[in-house]
Design a protein around this motif. Structure first.
Motif, PDB file in Angstrom:
ATOM      1  N   GLY A  19      21.196  28.781  -1.266  1.00  0.00           N
ATOM      2  CA  GLY A  19      21.216  27.488  -1.819  1.00  0.00           C
ATOM      3  C   GLY A  19      20.096  27.066  -2.553  1.00  0.00           C
ATOM      4  O   GLY A  19      20.190  25.837  -3.226  1.00  0.00           O
ATOM      5  N   GLU A  73      17.318  19.018 -13.286  1.00  0.00           N
ATOM      6  CA  GLU A  73      18.156  17.840 -14.037  1.00  0.00           C
ATOM      7  C   GLU A  73      17.663  16.417 -13.726  1.00  0.00           C
ATOM      8  O   GLU A  73      17.506  15.683 -14.531  1.00  0.00           O
ATOM      9  CB  GLU A  73      19.534  18.050 -13.725  1.00  0.00           C
ATOM     10  CG  GLU A  73      20.412  19.297 -14.365  1.00  0.00           C
ATOM     11  CD  GLU A  73      20.157  19.328 -15.753  1.00  0.00           C
ATOM     12  OE1 GLU A  73      20.421  18.075 -16.215  1.00  0.00           O
ATOM     13  OE2 GLU A  73      20.035  20.334 -16.351  1.00  0.00           O
ATOM     14  N   PHE A 118      22.941  19.129  -1.109  1.00  0.00           N
ATOM     15  CA  PHE A 118      22.735  20.693  -1.402  1.00  0.00           C
ATOM     16  C   PHE A 118      22.354  21.395  -0.045  1.00  0.00           C
ATOM     17  O   PHE A 118      21.606  21.041   0.574  1.00  0.00           O
ATOM     18  CB  PHE A 118      21.552  20.955  -2.423  1.00  0.00           C
ATOM     19  CG  PHE A 118      21.779  20.464  -3.695  1.00  0.00           C
ATOM     20  CD1 PHE A 118      22.538  21.103  -4.460  1.00  0.00           C
ATOM     21  CD2 PHE A 118      21.384  19.118  -3.899  1.00  0.00           C
ATOM     22  CE1 PHE A 118      22.671  20.633  -5.838  1.00  0.00           C
ATOM     23  CE2 PHE A 118      21.481  18.696  -5.042  1.00  0.00           C
ATOM     24  CZ  PHE A 118      22.169  19.428  -6.184  1.00  0.00           C
ATOM     25  N   ALA A 135      29.319  21.110  -1.870  1.00  0.00           N
ATOM     26  CA  ALA A 135      29.691  21.577  -3.248  1.00  0.00           C
ATOM     27  C   ALA A 135      30.443  20.441  -4.030  1.00  0.00           C
ATOM     28  O   ALA A 135      30.236  20.416  -5.065  1.00  0.00           O
ATOM     29  CB  ALA A 135      30.409  22.795  -3.341  1.00  0.00           C
ATOM     30  N   THR A 185      21.312  24.094   2.041  1.00  0.00           N
ATOM     31  CA  THR A 185      20.382  25.470   1.767  1.00  0.00           C
ATOM     32  C   THR A 185      19.740  25.976   3.155  1.00  0.00           C
ATOM     33  O   THR A 185      20.338  25.537   4.414  1.00  0.00           O
ATOM     34  CB  THR A 185      19.285  24.802   1.369  1.00  0.00           C
ATOM     35  OG1 THR A 185      18.469  24.117   2.254  1.00  0.00           O
ATOM     36  CG2 THR A 185      19.347  24.242  -0.034  1.00  0.00           C
ATOM     37  N   GLU A 239      17.936  23.837  -9.874  1.00  0.00           N
ATOM     38  CA  GLU A 239      18.676  23.456 -10.920  1.00  0.00           C
ATOM     39  C   GLU A 239      18.817  21.817 -10.967  1.00  0.00           C
ATOM     40  O   GLU A 239      18.605  21.205 -11.868  1.00  0.00           O
ATOM     41  CB  GLU A 239      19.994  23.944 -11.014  1.00  0.00           C
ATOM     42  CG  GLU A 239      20.026  25.573 -11.571  1.00  0.00           C
ATOM     43  CD  GLU A 239      19.794  25.671 -12.831  1.00  0.00           C
ATOM     44  OE1 GLU A 239      19.606  24.846 -13.545  1.00  0.00           O
ATOM     45  OE2 GLU A 239      19.324  26.897 -13.234  1.00  0.00           O
ATOM     46  N   ALA A 240      19.141  21.310  -9.744  1.00  0.00           N
ATOM     47  CA  ALA A 240      19.274  19.899  -9.594  1.00  0.00           C
ATOM     48  C   ALA A 240      17.997  19.267  -9.638  1.00  0.00           C
ATOM     49  O   ALA A 240      18.098  18.153 -10.369  1.00  0.00           O
ATOM     50  CB  ALA A 240      19.983  19.558  -8.254  1.00  0.00           C
ATOM     51  N   GLU A 297      28.253  15.080  -4.813  1.00  0.00           N
ATOM     52  CA  GLU A 297      26.869  14.849  -5.960  1.00  0.00           C
ATOM     53  C   GLU A 297      25.732  14.520  -5.372  1.00  0.00           C
ATOM     54  O   GLU A 297      25.700  13.706  -4.374  1.00  0.00           O
ATOM     55  CB  GLU A 297      27.252  14.015  -6.857  1.00  0.00           C
ATOM     56  CG  GLU A 297      26.132  13.890  -8.001  1.00  0.00           C
ATOM     57  CD  GLU A 297      26.230  12.881  -9.116  1.00  0.00           C
ATOM     58  OE1 GLU A 297      25.698  12.544 -10.024  1.00  0.00           O
ATOM     59  OE2 GLU A 297      27.351  12.039  -8.922  1.00  0.00           O
ATOM     60  N   ASP A 337      18.597  28.025  -5.433  1.00  0.00           N
ATOM     61  CA  ASP A 337      18.850  28.141  -6.838  1.00  0.00           C
ATOM     62  C   ASP A 337      19.385  26.836  -7.366  1.00  0.00           C
ATOM     63  O   ASP A 337      18.973  26.208  -8.395  1.00  0.00           O
ATOM     64  CB  ASP A 337      19.662  29.466  -7.355  1.00  0.00           C
ATOM     65  CG  ASP A 337      18.708  30.705  -7.059  1.00  0.00           C
ATOM     66  OD1 ASP A 337      17.482  30.478  -6.748  1.00  0.00           O
ATOM     67  OD2 ASP A 337      19.431  31.910  -7.118  1.00  0.00           O
ATOM     68  N   ALA A 338      20.451  26.569  -6.518  1.00  0.00           N
ATOM     69  CA  ALA A 338      21.295  25.220  -7.154  1.00  0.00           C
ATOM     70  C   ALA A 338      20.316  24.169  -6.658  1.00  0.00           C
ATOM     71  O   ALA A 338      20.523  22.966  -7.638  1.00  0.00           O
ATOM     72  CB  ALA A 338      22.628  25.163  -6.187  1.00  0.00           C
ATOM     73  N   LEU A 339      19.671  24.020  -5.561  1.00  0.00           N
ATOM     74  CA  LEU A 339      18.673  22.954  -5.646  1.00  0.00           C
ATOM     75  C   LEU A 339      17.572  22.823  -6.687  1.00  0.00           C
ATOM     76  O   LEU A 339      17.401  21.696  -7.047  1.00  0.00           O
ATOM     77  CB  LEU A 339      17.963  23.229  -4.364  1.00  0.00           C
ATOM     78  CG  LEU A 339      16.904  22.122  -3.718  1.00  0.00           C
ATOM     79  CD1 LEU A 339      17.454  20.699  -3.890  1.00  0.00           C
ATOM     80  CD2 LEU A 339      16.438  22.564  -2.501  1.00  0.00           C
TER      81      LEU A 339
END
Length: 426
Positions: free
Chosen positions: A357, A367, A348, A342, A350, A363-364, A345, A359-361
């Motif tokens: 983990g 981006e 992730f 976390a 998972t 999102e990345a 940068e 969902d965060a992946l």
């Protein structure tokens, strides 16, 4: 999927630990990996494994006389039919050890080639493996093999009818290589069409890479809903698979699952599978999947990055790192990895099994593949139907009007989409 009605060969695994080699891998995990490699073949059963400490290599026999005699008794007691040496063995060493022990012997390169041959499914993959295997065999004609008499799946290093006569001399191998090269030349034309098809893809390409058995295929299946063969074994995936997925905010990407890398990958296979890994070179984003629960996770990551470098992937290529299999960690280690990732940068933590983990992946990934959009006006002729269709498939057309000469199209697109559009064949 890979199970066949074959006789099972009893194999004994040896890992030479050369003290004078400063770059040698830690012996215990190296032996464990070698055993896992052997277990990746359905017609092998490992009956024993041992680390052999060596102050130096013996040119003719690899091991010293005392160790050879000791191992001969051990092999006889275990009724071993095949010895797998986790390292390079010269043709002379192989011939001498086989004669001394009365068993077949295979080194690390031969074993990996055998696994790749057993797993290759596409026409290109089969041809590339056969060419790599023949090049390997050509240097080993000090012994009588019958591998070219393909009586079973795989290359015949492990099975086959025996060693009763020489059927594969240099001339026969060279003739086969010429034939395979001619067949591969035809496949190259098809590959060029595939490259052109990839240029037509209006969406970013995200390639999963990583050490073999890092969980890439399980992660791929979880994210795409596909049913790619995934199993806790080395080289479960060989031929690449690509699927379109929709990200949380509606954007679409193409995700690719690739063959896993491994330390000391035979140079013949790095060259042979360069074309198979072209989607990595063409990818807009590389996702490096690591088995963070593995004791040699960092060493494995270093091997992956080294191989990516040999494939021509730039150090500055867009990349995310995924610390997978956190479900296998202790609660304390799990929490530590989550906290550390976390704070870092593009890393992730998972679990492809539990979904933690992811969902965060995603999102990345969104981006990283998202690009600022600009409005432009394009003029296309009536003959540019494919280019016009590509723009509509990409969802970038905001206005489309027919003119006397063709079409006036207003588009709202990213720099990536514009670049892909520019690469469409005429």
């Amino acid at each position: 999927m890979f199970e066949r009605d074959r006789p099972v060969t009893r194999a004994f695994v040896l890992h030479p630990d050369l003290k004078s080699d400063r770059d040698r891998r830690d012996a215990d995990p190296a032996l464990e990996e070698a055993v896992s490699l052997a277990a990746a073949l359905p017609d092998l059963t490992v009956v024993g494994a041992e680390i052999v400490r060596l102050p130096k290599l013996h040119p003719g026999m690899l091991f010293g006389k005392g160790k050879i005699a000791e191992l001969k008794d051990r092999l006889k007691a275990e009724e071993a039919e095949l010895v797998l040496v986790d390292g390079h063995v010269t043709p002379v060493q192989q011939r001498n050890l086989e004669k001394e022990w009365g068993v077949k012997l295979l080194d690390r390169t031969g074993l990996i080639l055998e696994i790749f041959s057993d797993r290759a499914r596409t026409a290109e993959g089969v041809l590339q493996v056969e060419m790599a295997a023949l090049s390997y065999q050509r240097t080993r004609l000090v012994r009588a093999w019958t591998h070219l008499e393909r009586q079973r799946g795989g290359l015949g290093f492990v099975g086959g009818p025996g060693e009763t006569q020489i059927e594969a001399d240099r001339r026969a191998i060279d003739l086969q290589l010429q034939s395979l090269k001619a067949q591969l030349a035809k496949v190259v034309k098809t590959r060029a069409l595939h490259r052109a098809a990839r240029a037509k893809v209006p969406y970013p390409i995200v390639a999963l890479v990583g050490y073999t058995n890092a969980g890439k295929s399980t992660l791929f299946n979880r994210l795409t809903g596909a049913e790619v063969f995934a199993k806790d074994m080395l080289f479960a995936t060989l031929d690449p698979t690509m699927r379109q997925i929709e990200l949380p905010h509606g954007e679409k990407i193409i995700m690719s699952d690739t063959v896993g890398f491994i330390s000391d990958l035979p140079t013949e296979l790095v060259a042979a599978f360069r074309a198979t890994l072209e989607e990595v070179l063409d990818a807009d984003l590389i996702v490096h999947v690591r088995d963070i629960s593995h004791p040699q996770s960092q060493e494995q990551a270093d091997d992956v990055m080294a191989i990516l470098g040999t494939l021509g992937v730039s150090d500055t290529a867009p990349m995310l790192e995924v610390w997978n299999k956190i479900d296998r960690l202790s609660p304390e280690a799990h929490d530590g990895m989550m906290t550390q990732s976390a704070r870092t940068e593009d890393i992730f933590a998972t679990s492809a099994i539990t979904g933690e983990g992811l969902d965060a992946l995603l999102e990345a990934i969104t981006e990283k593949t998202k690009d600022p959009r600009t409005a432009e006006v394009l003029t296309l002729g009536f003959a540019d139907g494919r280019a016009r269709a590509w723009l509509f498939d990409a969802g970038v057309v905001t206005d489309d009007r027919q003119t006397d000469d063709g079409y006036r199209m207003e588009v709202f697109w990213t720099a990536l989409q514009k670049e892909r559009f520019s690469r469409l064949p005429d």
